[in-house]
Design an enzyme around this catalytic site. Structure first.
Site, mmCIF file in Angstrom:
data_model
loop_
_atom_site.group_PDB
_atom_site.id
_atom_site.type_symbol
_atom_site.label_atom_id
_atom_site.label_comp_id
_atom_site.label_asym_id
_atom_site.label_seq_id
_atom_site.Cartn_x
_atom_site.Cartn_y
_atom_site.Cartn_z
ATOM 1 N N SER A 171 0.751 -1.071 -0.077
ATOM 2 C CA SER A 171 0.157 0.140 0.050
ATOM 3 C C SER A 171 0.841 1.288 0.025
ATOM 4 O O SER A 171 0.647 2.117 -0.914
ATOM 5 C CB SER A 171 -0.991 -0.100 1.130
ATOM 6 O OG SER A 171 -1.788 -1.068 1.046
ATOM 7 N N GLY A 172 1.873 1.472 1.079
ATOM 8 C CA GLY A 172 2.597 2.556 0.986
ATOM 9 C C GLY A 172 3.785 2.814 -0.138
ATOM 10 O O GLY A 172 3.827 3.998 -0.596
ATOM 11 N N GLU A 220 10.364 -4.968 -5.591
ATOM 12 C CA GLU A 220 9.223 -5.640 -5.066
ATOM 13 C C GLU A 220 9.164 -7.204 -5.718
ATOM 14 O O GLU A 220 9.123 -7.106 -6.875
ATOM 15 C CB GLU A 220 7.635 -4.968 -5.174
ATOM 16 C CG GLU A 220 6.708 -5.896 -4.932
ATOM 17 C CD GLU A 220 6.626 -6.407 -3.546
ATOM 18 O OE1 GLU A 220 6.297 -7.637 -3.150
ATOM 19 O OE2 GLU A 220 6.970 -5.492 -2.492
ATOM 20 N N VAL A 240 14.983 -6.866 -1.725
ATOM 21 C CA VAL A 240 16.004 -6.263 -1.067
ATOM 22 C C VAL A 240 16.739 -7.165 0.060
ATOM 23 O O VAL A 240 16.054 -7.664 1.018
ATOM 24 C CB VAL A 240 15.610 -4.929 -0.228
ATOM 25 C CG1 VAL A 240 16.718 -4.224 0.547
ATOM 26 C CG2 VAL A 240 14.721 -4.187 -1.339
ATOM 27 N N CYS A 242 -3.435 -3.912 11.706
ATOM 28 C CA CYS A 242 -4.518 -4.033 11.674
ATOM 29 C C CYS A 242 -5.284 -4.810 13.103
ATOM 30 O O CYS A 242 -5.689 -6.021 13.240
ATOM 31 C CB CYS A 242 -5.548 -4.653 10.717
ATOM 32 S SG CYS A 242 -7.432 -4.518 10.649
ATOM 33 N N ASP A 250 3.836 0.096 7.955
ATOM 34 C CA ASP A 250 3.783 -0.938 9.027
ATOM 35 C C ASP A 250 5.226 -1.025 9.621
ATOM 36 O O ASP A 250 5.498 -1.632 10.448
ATOM 37 C CB ASP A 250 3.221 -2.464 8.665
ATOM 38 C CG ASP A 250 2.086 -2.263 8.269
ATOM 39 O OD1 ASP A 250 1.127 -1.286 8.747
ATOM 40 O OD2 ASP A 250 1.255 -3.241 7.779
ATOM 41 N N ALA A 292 -4.172 0.400 6.773
ATOM 42 C CA ALA A 292 -4.100 0.977 5.431
ATOM 43 C C ALA A 292 -4.715 2.496 5.653
ATOM 44 O O ALA A 292 -4.011 3.251 4.767
ATOM 45 C CB ALA A 292 -5.021 0.099 4.483
ATOM 46 N N ALA A 293 -5.627 2.749 6.390
ATOM 47 C CA ALA A 293 -6.066 3.966 6.659
ATOM 48 C C ALA A 293 -4.790 4.743 7.093
ATOM 49 O O ALA A 293 -4.838 5.970 6.761
ATOM 50 C CB ALA A 293 -7.287 4.265 7.558
ATOM 51 N N CYS A 331 -10.007 2.125 12.354
ATOM 52 C CA CYS A 331 -9.991 0.581 12.434
ATOM 53 C C CYS A 331 -11.683 0.417 12.194
ATOM 54 O O CYS A 331 -12.299 0.459 13.162
ATOM 55 C CB CYS A 331 -9.377 0.086 13.499
ATOM 56 S SG CYS A 331 -9.667 -1.536 13.880
#
Length: 450
Positions: A53-54, A75, A118, A201, A336, A346-347, A379
């Site tokens: 996500s980030g 990635e 990585v 989460c 995270d 994610a928020a 959440c």
């Protein structure tokens, strides 16, 4: 999908409808990007580590800042997942297939995808090394490597997942086993766990408990189910307003919550879970189960734990207001993998992305970052198949709510947001770098009410 106009009335509904129309065009099946590691250059203006996500969000933002040809994402995974929906997949309310797309389809067009892992960070020399032997240098580094699932720290796992009656919503390999265990439940203990580590989460371990209870009621099995939530924590939730609401649900639905209990072993062949009492180290309890949902211990990715960018616990050591690294001014962290003292959701990443975008813009101009991250995270606490308590709060564990209603109440509207709206925003706005969290919506709502 029920339109959000049906959720919030009046002018605010029209505002939301307009915002939704900005991002309802789905991402195409394949974005144009330069793709494989063998074509990777040796240097990039902005190098992003991680395609979650980030990472994807920041790659999209950096593309607009320095040009796609000057940005690369490292990635290894072929597929990108919207993991928040796995709570509903594990309860049979969504299909697993709806949660994933090819990584190639979410990499911003023109941005280099270095399909590798990585293995070393060398911030003193402004370079990283990958598992295919490449050394890649950068001017600015964004670390978005996520969090590591450590099932193996529980004796008997992950091999125990080969047995029935056990699942975990935290892995693409085991989330559907949760739904199978729920369907196959006959009678006995349904056990849900929360580990003695930071987790992503943090509400998810109890969400599946509430959904399971609802499923047992719907299928006539509730009277035969003893529902147990064993958590290593000392409270059901870290924000009092929402904790009080959850405690009332727990009481009304006759759920058993045991605090300071940490899962240390699973004997899947015997359907037994072993817990240690954290208040009395060495004291254990064995619980037989008919269904077991495991939330695994988690930690920073191994590559970070011994890296110069990590703090003593292994997390990326960033300023909690600017997300700039505390020792390396051209290094930044998001999500995270960082030591930001807020929940890993994610928020939170969405809110952090807007702040980090502004921080990097000013750093690139040799100016001091001014916009400050307040720790916002969200959440959506799913309490049934059509109800959610939308918890939103900041670094101080104080509610920081978006909507002009009491969000500690279970609401259908918030369930629709969790199940239908948020995936739309994620795929079509956040990953494209256009969604920085609900802060601007909150301001508009409050202005409209003043």
């Amino acid at each position: 999908m029920v339109p959000l106009v049906a959720v919030v009335s009046g002018p605010r509904a029209q505002l939301f409808a307009c915002l939704l129309r900005l991002g309802t065009h789905p991402i195409g099946p394949l974005q144009l990007h330069t793709g494989a590691s063998h074509t990777a250059r040796k240097h990039y203006e902005v190098l992003v580590l991680g395609g979650g996500s980030g990472g994807i969000t920041m790659a999209a933002r950096m593309k607009r800042k320095v040009g796609a040809e000057n940005v690369a994402v490292v990635e290894p995974s072929e597929r990108h997942f919207y993991q928040p929906i796995w709570t509903l997949v594990g309860a049979g309310a969504k299909q697993l297939s709806s949660s994933g797309r090819p990584t190639a389809s979410v990499i911003p067009s023109g941005v280099e995808w270095i399909k590798a892992r990585v293995v070393e960070l060398n911030p003193d020399k402004n370079c990283i090394h990958t598992d295919n032997g490449k050394e890649i240098s950068y001017r600015y580094l964004i670390i978005a490597l996520g969090i590591q699932l450590d099932y193996e720290k529980i004796k008997g796992l992950p091999e125990g997942f080969a047995h029935p009656k056990i699942g975990s919503n935290y892995s693409v390999k085991t989330v559907e086993k949760t739904w199978k265990a729920l369907q196959d439940f006959k009678e006995g203990n349904a056990v849900f766990t929360f580990p003695n580590t930071p987790v992503k989460c943090a509400g998810a371990p109890q969400k599946i408990m509430y959904l399971s209870e609802a499923y047992f009621r719907k299928t006539g099995k509730r009277s035969k189910a003893n529902i147990i939530f064993n958590t290593s924590l000392g409270a059901i939730f870290g924000v009092k307003k929402y904790a009080d609401a959850l405690q009332e649900i727990i009481r009304e639905r006759n759920l058993t919550v045991n605090y300071k209990q940490n899962l240390i072993e699973v004997r899947a062949d015997k359907q037994e879970a072993v817990f240690e009492n954290l208040d009395k180290p060495g004291e254990t309890q064995v619980i037989s189960y008919e269904m077991l949902h495991v939330t695994p211990p988690m930690s920073p990715p191994d590559v970070l734990k011994t890296s110069p960018v990590a703090d003593a616990a292994g997390w990326v050591d960033v300023d909690k207001e600017t997300l700039q690294h505390k020792r390396y001014p051209n290094v930044f962290g998001i999500g995270d993998c960082t030591n930001l003292p807020t929940s890993k959701t994610a928020a939170a990443v969405a809110a952090q992305s807007g702040i980090l975008d502004r921080t990097i813009s000013l750093i690139m101009k040799n100016q001091t970052p001014t916009k400050k991250y307040d720790g916002y995270t969200s959440c959506p606490l799913v309490t049934s198949y059509n109800r959610v308590i939308l918890a939103e709060f900041d670094y101080k564990a104080e509610p920081l709510e978006t909507f002009p209603v009491d969000q500690s109440k279970e609401r259908l509207s918030m369930y629709l947001m969790k199940a239908d709206l948020m995936p739309l925003l994620y795929w079509n706005m956040m990953l494209r770098g256009y969604w920085g969290g609900p802060a601007f919506l909150r301001k508009l709502f409050h202005l409209g009410m003043s």
